[in-house]
Design a protein around this motif. Sequence first.
Motif, PDB file in Angstrom:
ATOM      1  N   LEU A 153      66.668  37.988 108.104  1.00  0.00           N
ATOM      2  CA  LEU A 153      66.124  39.271 107.672  1.00  0.00           C
ATOM      3  C   LEU A 153      67.166  40.378 107.770  1.00  0.00           C
ATOM      4  O   LEU A 153      67.146  41.328 106.983  1.00  0.00           O
ATOM      5  CB  LEU A 153      64.894  39.632 108.505  1.00  0.00           C
ATOM      6  CG  LEU A 153      64.122  40.880 108.087  1.00  0.00           C
ATOM      7  CD1 LEU A 153      63.537  40.699 106.693  1.00  0.00           C
ATOM      8  CD2 LEU A 153      63.021  41.189 109.089  1.00  0.00           C
ATOM      9  N   LYS A 154      68.101  40.263 108.701  1.00  0.00           N
ATOM     10  CA  LYS A 154      69.161  41.271 108.825  1.00  0.00           C
ATOM     11  C   LYS A 154      69.990  41.360 107.545  1.00  0.00           C
ATOM     12  O   LYS A 154      70.502  42.412 107.195  1.00  0.00           O
ATOM     13  CB  LYS A 154      70.070  40.936 110.008  1.00  0.00           C
ATOM     14  CG  LYS A 154      69.414  41.094 111.364  1.00  0.00           C
ATOM     15  CD  LYS A 154      70.353  40.652 112.473  1.00  0.00           C
ATOM     16  CE  LYS A 154      69.657  40.687 113.828  1.00  0.00           C
ATOM     17  NZ  LYS A 154      70.526  40.170 114.912  1.00  0.00           N
ATOM     18  N   LYS A 155      70.117  40.236 106.852  1.00  0.00           N
ATOM     19  CA  LYS A 155      70.915  40.198 105.624  1.00  0.00           C
ATOM     20  C   LYS A 155      70.088  40.528 104.389  1.00  0.00           C
ATOM     21  O   LYS A 155      70.583  41.149 103.447  1.00  0.00           O
ATOM     22  CB  LYS A 155      71.553  38.810 105.470  1.00  0.00           C
ATOM     23  CG  LYS A 155      72.552  38.480 106.562  1.00  0.00           C
ATOM     24  CD  LYS A 155      73.145  37.107 106.359  1.00  0.00           C
ATOM     25  CE  LYS A 155      74.140  36.768 107.458  1.00  0.00           C
ATOM     26  NZ  LYS A 155      74.701  35.402 107.289  1.00  0.00           N
ATOM     27  N   TYR A 156      68.833  40.076 104.368  1.00  0.00           N
ATOM     28  CA  TYR A 156      68.014  40.330 103.183  1.00  0.00           C
ATOM     29  C   TYR A 156      66.535  40.200 103.515  1.00  0.00           C
ATOM     30  O   TYR A 156      66.101  39.223 104.123  1.00  0.00           O
ATOM     31  CB  TYR A 156      68.360  39.335 102.064  1.00  0.00           C
ATOM     32  CG  TYR A 156      67.545  39.561 100.810  1.00  0.00           C
ATOM     33  CD1 TYR A 156      67.828  40.637  99.977  1.00  0.00           C
ATOM     34  CD2 TYR A 156      66.484  38.728 100.483  1.00  0.00           C
ATOM     35  CE1 TYR A 156      67.072  40.864  98.830  1.00  0.00           C
ATOM     36  CE2 TYR A 156      65.729  38.936  99.340  1.00  0.00           C
ATOM     37  CZ  TYR A 156      66.032  40.009  98.520  1.00  0.00           C
ATOM     38  OH  TYR A 156      65.282  40.236  97.389  1.00  0.00           O
ATOM     39  N   GLY A 157      65.776  41.194 103.109  1.00  0.00           N
ATOM     40  CA  GLY A 157      64.331  41.156 103.251  1.00  0.00           C
ATOM     41  C   GLY A 157      63.676  41.520 101.927  1.00  0.00           C
ATOM     42  O   GLY A 157      64.265  42.228 101.101  1.00  0.00           O
ATOM     43  N   GLU A 158      62.462  41.047 101.742  1.00  0.00           N
ATOM     44  CA  GLU A 158      61.765  41.291 100.476  1.00  0.00           C
ATOM     45  C   GLU A 158      60.268  41.360 100.741  1.00  0.00           C
ATOM     46  O   GLU A 158      59.726  40.568 101.506  1.00  0.00           O
ATOM     47  CB  GLU A 158      62.085  40.163  99.508  1.00  0.00           C
ATOM     48  CG  GLU A 158      61.478  40.317  98.131  1.00  0.00           C
ATOM     49  CD  GLU A 158      61.958  39.193  97.212  1.00  0.00           C
ATOM     50  OE1 GLU A 158      63.176  38.970  97.123  1.00  0.00           O
ATOM     51  OE2 GLU A 158      61.101  38.532  96.594  1.00  0.00           O
ATOM     52  N   VAL A 159      59.610  42.341 100.111  1.00  0.00           N
ATOM     53  CA  VAL A 159      58.158  42.499 100.222  1.00  0.00           C
ATOM     54  C   VAL A 159      57.616  42.819  98.836  1.00  0.00           C
ATOM     55  O   VAL A 159      58.210  43.605  98.097  1.00  0.00           O
ATOM     56  CB  VAL A 159      57.784  43.638 101.198  1.00  0.00           C
ATOM     57  CG1 VAL A 159      56.275  43.857 101.218  1.00  0.00           C
ATOM     58  CG2 VAL A 159      58.301  43.359 102.601  1.00  0.00           C
ATOM     59  N   TRP A 160      56.480  42.214  98.484  1.00  0.00           N
ATOM     60  CA  TRP A 160      55.802  42.505  97.220  1.00  0.00           C
ATOM     61  C   TRP A 160      54.437  43.082  97.539  1.00  0.00           C
ATOM     62  O   TRP A 160      53.697  42.536  98.354  1.00  0.00           O
ATOM     63  CB  TRP A 160      55.639  41.232  96.388  1.00  0.00           C
ATOM     64  CG  TRP A 160      56.922  40.721  95.815  1.00  0.00           C
ATOM     65  CD1 TRP A 160      57.934  40.101  96.496  1.00  0.00           C
ATOM     66  CD2 TRP A 160      57.341  40.778  94.454  1.00  0.00           C
ATOM     67  NE1 TRP A 160      58.955  39.779  95.637  1.00  0.00           N
ATOM     68  CE2 TRP A 160      58.623  40.178  94.378  1.00  0.00           C
ATOM     69  CE3 TRP A 160      56.757  41.277  93.291  1.00  0.00           C
ATOM     70  CZ2 TRP A 160      59.329  40.065  93.187  1.00  0.00           C
ATOM     71  CZ3 TRP A 160      57.456  41.163  92.091  1.00  0.00           C
ATOM     72  CH2 TRP A 160      58.725  40.563  92.050  1.00  0.00           C
ATOM     73  N   ILE A 161      54.098  44.191  96.879  1.00  0.00           N
ATOM     74  CA  ILE A 161      52.822  44.860  97.107  1.00  0.00           C
ATOM     75  C   ILE A 161      52.213  45.217  95.753  1.00  0.00           C
ATOM     76  O   ILE A 161      52.911  45.715  94.874  1.00  0.00           O
ATOM     77  CB  ILE A 161      53.009  46.171  97.904  1.00  0.00           C
ATOM     78  CG1 ILE A 161      53.917  45.964  99.117  1.00  0.00           C
ATOM     79  CG2 ILE A 161      51.665  46.742  98.342  1.00  0.00           C
ATOM     80  CD1 ILE A 161      54.516  47.250  99.632  1.00  0.00           C
TER      81      ILE A 161
END
Length: 198
Positions: A153-161
């Motif tokens: 997660l430190k390198k890449y995170g993603e959330v869809w809403i």
Amino acid sequence: MNFQAFRMRHAFVSSAVVFAAGAIFLAQPAVADDSTKFASMAPRVQFTVYEPKFTAGLSLKSVAMGSFDPQAVGTTPGVCSKYLTATYRTKAKSSLEIIESAACGDPGFPMLVVDSFKSKGSKINILTTCPNPAAVSDTDCQSGSTASPADLLKKYGEVWINLPSTSVSPTTQIQLKTEGLTVHQIKRIVRSIAVAKF
């Protein structure tokens, strides 16, 4: 900055047309300097524009409008023609990118679920890049990897809403891309999202 967007695939309208996320950035978009410009773009799109009230100390650097790739959305894209991208950064490596459109896509597959929580009336997953390149589902995404979800997660995170829209499109789809942010910070950002005000 590489968010490894090539690992995601977007399926538009019926989820039948798939294309690389990087392909949606076509023309040089208009850029705004502050959050009031974010709301000022609302009349130019067919969905309700949202913005976060909490940004984990990251400053808004730009708000841009882009056009989806005609090869992906067809010659009559309807509400799936324009999207907005807001970029937040500091001098450190942390960053937040928010992409908003009508409900025209879905997350790439597979992705590793770092955490799940309830907000905006639905279950929301915080995702990160699948560390197993041979994975065919979310369940085997972690297999063979020694990296922890928190480290990834430190390198890449993603959330869809998906949020209600009062415009032509019945739904506004929001995709958050993060770098260097924690689960706690991402949850606060999501919970702070509200309709952009002039």
